[in-house]
Design a protein around this motif. Structure first.
Motif, PDB file in Angstrom:
ATOM      1  N   ASP A  51     -96.533 -54.859 -87.287  1.00 24.42           N
ATOM      2  CA  ASP A  51     -96.550 -54.071 -86.047  1.00 24.42           C
ATOM      3  C   ASP A  51     -97.941 -53.611 -85.656  1.00 24.42           C
ATOM      4  N   ILE A  52     -98.951 -54.379 -86.031  1.00 28.75           N
ATOM      5  CA  ILE A  52    -100.317 -54.122 -85.594  1.00 28.75           C
ATOM      6  C   ILE A  52    -100.600 -55.028 -84.395  1.00 28.75           C
ATOM      7  N   PRO A  53    -100.924 -54.492 -83.217  1.00 28.99           N
ATOM      8  CA  PRO A  53    -101.238 -55.353 -82.075  1.00 28.99           C
ATOM      9  C   PRO A  53    -102.399 -56.283 -82.410  1.00 28.99           C
ATOM     10  N   ALA A  54    -102.237 -57.558 -82.092  1.00 28.00           N
ATOM     11  CA  ALA A  54    -103.287 -58.537 -82.379  1.00 28.00           C
ATOM     12  C   ALA A  54    -103.277 -59.606 -81.297  1.00 28.00           C
ATOM     13  N   ARG A  55    -104.465 -60.031 -80.880  1.00 27.43           N
ATOM     14  CA  ARG A  55    -104.573 -61.026 -79.818  1.00 27.43           C
ATOM     15  C   ARG A  55    -105.663 -62.045 -80.151  1.00 27.43           C
ATOM     16  N   TYR A  56    -105.511 -63.221 -79.578  1.00 27.38           N
ATOM     17  CA  TYR A  56    -106.376 -64.376 -79.832  1.00 27.38           C
ATOM     18  C   TYR A  56    -107.516 -64.373 -78.821  1.00 27.38           C
ATOM     19  N   VAL A  57    -108.725 -64.703 -79.290  1.00 32.10           N
ATOM     20  CA  VAL A  57    -109.883 -64.692 -78.390  1.00 32.10           C
ATOM     21  C   VAL A  57    -110.707 -65.961 -78.605  1.00 32.10           C
ATOM     22  N   GLY A  58    -110.974 -66.673 -77.504  1.00 37.94           N
ATOM     23  CA  GLY A  58    -111.936 -67.758 -77.529  1.00 37.94           C
ATOM     24  C   GLY A  58    -113.325 -67.203 -77.261  1.00 37.94           C
ATOM     25  N   VAL A  59    -114.317 -67.642 -78.053  1.00 40.20           N
ATOM     26  CA  VAL A  59    -115.659 -67.076 -77.937  1.00 40.20           C
ATOM     27  C   VAL A  59    -116.723 -68.166 -78.054  1.00 40.20           C
ATOM     28  N   TYR A  60    -117.928 -67.810 -77.594  1.00 41.28           N
ATOM     29  CA  TYR A  60    -119.138 -68.515 -77.972  1.00 41.28           C
ATOM     30  C   TYR A  60    -119.724 -67.761 -79.155  1.00 41.28           C
ATOM     31  N   ASP A  82    -100.339 -53.476 -73.812  1.00 39.33           N
ATOM     32  CA  ASP A  82    -100.912 -54.300 -74.882  1.00 39.33           C
ATOM     33  C   ASP A  82    -100.031 -54.273 -76.122  1.00 39.33           C
ATOM     34  N   ALA A  83     -99.621 -53.071 -76.519  1.00 42.92           N
ATOM     35  CA  ALA A  83     -98.802 -52.939 -77.730  1.00 42.92           C
ATOM     36  C   ALA A  83     -97.482 -53.688 -77.588  1.00 42.92           C
ATOM     37  N   ALA A  84     -96.916 -53.661 -76.379  1.00 42.12           N
ATOM     38  CA  ALA A  84     -95.646 -54.340 -76.164  1.00 42.12           C
ATOM     39  C   ALA A  84     -95.793 -55.857 -76.227  1.00 42.12           C
ATOM     40  N   VAL A  85     -96.905 -56.373 -75.693  1.00 41.54           N
ATOM     41  CA  VAL A  85     -97.104 -57.827 -75.646  1.00 41.54           C
ATOM     42  C   VAL A  85     -97.635 -58.373 -76.958  1.00 41.54           C
ATOM     43  N   PHE A  86     -98.626 -57.708 -77.532  1.00 42.08           N
ATOM     44  CA  PHE A  86     -99.365 -58.289 -78.653  1.00 42.08           C
ATOM     45  C   PHE A  86     -98.803 -57.924 -80.029  1.00 42.08           C
ATOM     46  N   THR A  87     -97.591 -57.387 -80.064  1.00 38.29           N
ATOM     47  CA  THR A  87     -96.863 -57.279 -81.337  1.00 38.29           C
ATOM     48  C   THR A  87     -95.673 -58.244 -81.382  1.00 38.29           C
ATOM     49  N   ARG A  88     -95.458 -58.999 -80.304  1.00 38.95           N
ATOM     50  CA  ARG A  88     -94.331 -59.933 -80.246  1.00 38.95           C
ATOM     51  C   ARG A  88     -94.708 -61.285 -80.849  1.00 38.95           C
ATOM     52  N   ARG A  98    -121.290 -59.710 -83.964  1.00 38.44           N
ATOM     53  CA  ARG A  98    -122.029 -58.918 -82.977  1.00 38.44           C
ATOM     54  C   ARG A  98    -122.700 -59.781 -81.904  1.00 38.44           C
ATOM     55  N   THR A  99    -122.876 -61.065 -82.150  1.00 35.13           N
ATOM     56  CA  THR A  99    -123.510 -61.923 -81.149  1.00 35.13           C
ATOM     57  C   THR A  99    -122.500 -62.808 -80.422  1.00 35.13           C
ATOM     58  N   MET A 100    -121.213 -62.633 -80.680  1.00 36.68           N
ATOM     59  CA  MET A 100    -120.202 -63.453 -80.016  1.00 36.68           C
ATOM     60  C   MET A 100    -120.007 -63.010 -78.573  1.00 36.68           C
ATOM     61  N   LEU A 101    -119.680 -63.988 -77.711  1.00 41.09           N
ATOM     62  CA  LEU A 101    -119.409 -63.725 -76.306  1.00 41.09           C
ATOM     63  C   LEU A 101    -117.980 -64.159 -75.996  1.00 41.09           C
ATOM     64  N   ARG A 102    -117.209 -63.249 -75.433  1.00 42.18           N
ATOM     65  CA  ARG A 102    -115.824 -63.539 -75.096  1.00 42.18           C
ATOM     66  C   ARG A 102    -115.751 -64.574 -73.970  1.00 42.18           C
ATOM     67  N   ILE A 103    -114.824 -65.528 -74.127  1.00 36.98           N
ATOM     68  CA  ILE A 103    -114.489 -66.462 -73.053  1.00 36.98           C
ATOM     69  C   ILE A 103    -113.100 -66.152 -72.504  1.00 36.98           C
ATOM     70  N   SER A 104    -112.122 -66.116 -73.396  1.00 35.20           N
ATOM     71  CA  SER A 104    -110.727 -65.965 -72.960  1.00 35.20           C
ATOM     72  C   SER A 104    -109.940 -65.189 -73.997  1.00 35.20           C
ATOM     73  N   THR A 105    -108.876 -64.525 -73.550  1.00 38.43           N
ATOM     74  CA  THR A 105    -108.063 -63.668 -74.399  1.00 38.43           C
ATOM     75  C   THR A 105    -106.598 -63.917 -74.085  1.00 38.43           C
ATOM     76  N   GLY A 106    -105.757 -63.995 -75.127  1.00 37.70           N
ATOM     77  CA  GLY A 106    -104.337 -64.210 -74.897  1.00 37.70           C
ATOM     78  C   GLY A 106    -103.515 -63.993 -76.143  1.00 37.70           C
ATOM     79  N   ARG A 107    -102.250 -64.378 -76.046  1.00 33.88           N
ATOM     80  CA  ARG A 107    -101.359 -64.208 -77.186  1.00 33.88           C
ATOM     81  C   ARG A 107    -101.718 -65.145 -78.327  1.00 33.88           C
ATOM     82  N   ASP A 108    -102.113 -66.373 -77.991  1.00 34.04           N
ATOM     83  CA  ASP A 108    -102.531 -67.367 -78.973  1.00 34.04           C
ATOM     84  C   ASP A 108    -103.261 -68.467 -78.228  1.00 34.04           C
TER      85      ASP A 108
END
Length: 263
Positions: free
Chosen positions: A170-179, A86-92, A212-222
């Motif tokens: 240099d903080i790992p961060a990733r994009y999330v689609g949610v309901y 995760d750290a290698a991918v989501f800091t690029r 707290r009420t969000m539901l994950r759909i998808s996760t990625g770099r952006d």
């Protein structure tokens, strides 16, 4: 009793060239769910890391409707660890998050902060104050720098800017689609997760719905990794969609400062 969330999605397309397309609207960890297509096609399930699922269909020519219904108990899970991978991918840098080109737009106050939590909180606050949320603004090709220069955007743009600033530090961060129950106007929503003290936590600079009420759909770099509909050879016109996400309890108050785990 824990609150329960309900999701209903409907969208239509006009297929002009038959072929495959991937639909990614499934809520992570749903207790019950049903995806239905108007042409009764068979699908192939494709699963990715971090809870993203896609159903790949062969789309025939013509106009078609897709519906999805899901229900899930809202219980906050244990935080997921940030792995070495995760750290290698989501800091690029990535397509919409050019962290290697944003140095001149980084708020100076970030350089004097020591804790990761304070840095992420400051990024969220700065982006919330710096950008105006304007429905319909931005272009599909806009990256985080385009958004900062324009001074406005929608949820995907807010998330891209926050992710880019995190990665610059240099903080790992990733994009999330949610309901997001409580979102107005209701639609698919975009937030981001940042690695704080070795675990993933969700943040949202729009402040448009409680986390707290969000539901994950998808996760990625952006956003390039998280489209709810992606063509894999077919050609189609998107005709519109409706999204409803609700809970059977009062929405929680979210001041934006707590560490919240996204399920």
């Amino acid at each position: 009793m824990a609150p329960r969330a309900t999701v209903d999605v409907e969208f239509s397309v006009r297929v002009t060239e038959p072929g495959a397309a991937a639909i990614s609207v499934a809520a992570a960890h749903a207790d019950t769910e049903e995806l239905a297509v108007s042409w009764h096609g068979e699908s192939e399930l494709v699963e990715f890391e971090h809870g993203t699922r896609a159903e790949v269909f062969e789309f025939p020519a013509g106009e078609h409707r897709v519906t999805y219904h899901a229900e899930r108990v809202l219980a906050e899970p244990e935080p997921e660890p940030v792995t070495r991978a995760d750290a290698a991918v989501f800091t690029r840098p990535s397509r919409y998050c050019p962290s290697d080109r944003i140095a001149g737009l980084v708020p100076p106050e970030l350089f004097s902060l020591e804790s990761t939590k304070k840095k992420v909180d400051t990024i969220v606050r700065n982006v919330h104050e710096r950008l105006s949320y304007v429905v319909g603004s931005g272009r599909p090709t806009d990256d985080a720098i385009d958004t900062l220069l324009a001074g406005e955007g929608v949820c995907r743009d807010f998330a891209h800017v926050c992710i880019t600033l995190c990665r610059f530090l240099d903080i790992p961060a990733r994009y999330v689609g949610v309901y997001a129950p409580g979102l107005s106007p209701m639609d698919f929503h975009a937030v981001f997760e940042a690695g704080v003290d070795g675990h993933w936590y969700v943040f949202d600079a729009t402040h448009l719905a409680p986390r707290r009420t969000m539901l994950r759909i998808s996760t990625g770099r952006d956003a390039a990794d998280t489209s709810f509909l992606a063509t894999l050879g077919c050609e189609l016109d998107f005709l519109g969609s409706t999204v409803f996400a609700t809970t059977d309890a009062a929405l929680p108050v979210d001041d934006g400062t707590e560490l919240v785990v996204l399920g």
